[in-house]
Design an enzyme around this catalytic site. Structure first.
Site, PDB file in Angstrom:
ATOM      1  N   CYS A  35       0.832  -1.158   0.243  1.00  0.00           N
ATOM      2  CA  CYS A  35       0.222   0.177   0.040  1.00  0.00           C
ATOM      3  C   CYS A  35       0.676   1.253   0.055  1.00  0.00           C
ATOM      4  O   CYS A  35       0.303   2.147  -0.574  1.00  0.00           O
ATOM      5  CB  CYS A  35      -0.943  -0.032   1.237  1.00  0.00           C
TER       6      CYS A  35
ATOM      7  N   HIS B 151      -2.732   0.847   7.126  1.00  0.00           N
ATOM      8  CA  HIS B 151      -2.919   1.101   5.873  1.00  0.00           C
ATOM      9  C   HIS B 151      -2.790   2.285   5.383  1.00  0.00           C
ATOM     10  O   HIS B 151      -3.274   3.440   6.015  1.00  0.00           O
ATOM     11  CB  HIS B 151      -4.258   0.600   5.532  1.00  0.00           C
TER      12      HIS B 151
END
Length: 205
Positions: free
Chosen positions: A14, A114
């Site tokens: 990510c 994330h």
């Protein structure tokens, strides 16, 4: 009509997708971020044989230091936003984008976060997009108020952190294209979308 570059989630990359979505081009590969994390580890005093800046399994999971160093290489400064402040005090017009870090999952003693980017596309336009790699396609914010409400909720409910990205003063003065050479000869991993849904097979909301 402007197109929006967007990479979808792969492995624990990510951070890579965040950087490329923010820069709107495939500027960094996993090898680039592995190099940066190795360089950072060499500067540290941690005696562990494990690199503290990435996953020991080669899946990615890069930390904020890797992201900041990568952006420094392309002439960008990163500023941590103090969550005690009001997001409405952010001068959105001065930004090249926003990077968000949110809690994702927890398994026993292991916690995962994330990364994703938010950016105005085109820069001179009025529309900000959520470029989260976990989304199937970029999602447009209907208004600045909607964006600010979204950021406020992230900070309050998802253990989120916000990082403000701007061109460095030297980069502004030089008007440099530094870093764009990273694109040469590498595979295109993202897709481009336009407002009518022509590219990439899906429309921007």
């Amino acid at each position: 009509m402007s197109t929006v570059y967007h990479e979808n989630q792969r492995l624990q990359l990510c951070a890579q997708h965040t950087l490329n979505n923010l820069l709107q081009r495939p500027a960094f590969t996993q090898l680039d971020l592995d190099r940066i994390s190795t360089e950072l580890a060499a500067l540290g005093t941690n005696a562990s044989i494990l690199n503290p800046h990435r996953s020991p399994f080669g899946l990615g999971d890069y930390d904020v230091n890797v992201i900041m160093k990568a952006l420094e290489e392309v002439g960008m400064d990163v500023e941590w936003f103090d969550r005690r402040k009001d997001v409405r005090d952010i001068d959105l017009s001065s930004l090249d984008g926003i990077i968000v870090n949110v809690f994702s999952t927890r398994i026993l003693f292991w916690k995962s976060n994330h990364w994703f980017a938010i950016k105005k596309v085109p820069p001179e336009g009025d529309t900000f997009y959520n470029l989260d790699s976990k989304l199937s396609h970029p999602k447009a914010f209907a208004s600045t108020d909607e964006l600010l409400t979204f950021l406020t909720e992230l900070l309050e409910t998802r253990e989120g952190q916000i990082f403000l990205v701007r061109k460095s003063e030297g980069e502004k003065a030089a008007g440099s294209d530094k870093g764009e050479g990273n694109e040469a000869g590498r595979a295109e991993t993202g897709r481009e979308y336009d407002g009518s849904g022509g590219k990439g097979g899906s429309a921007v909301d």
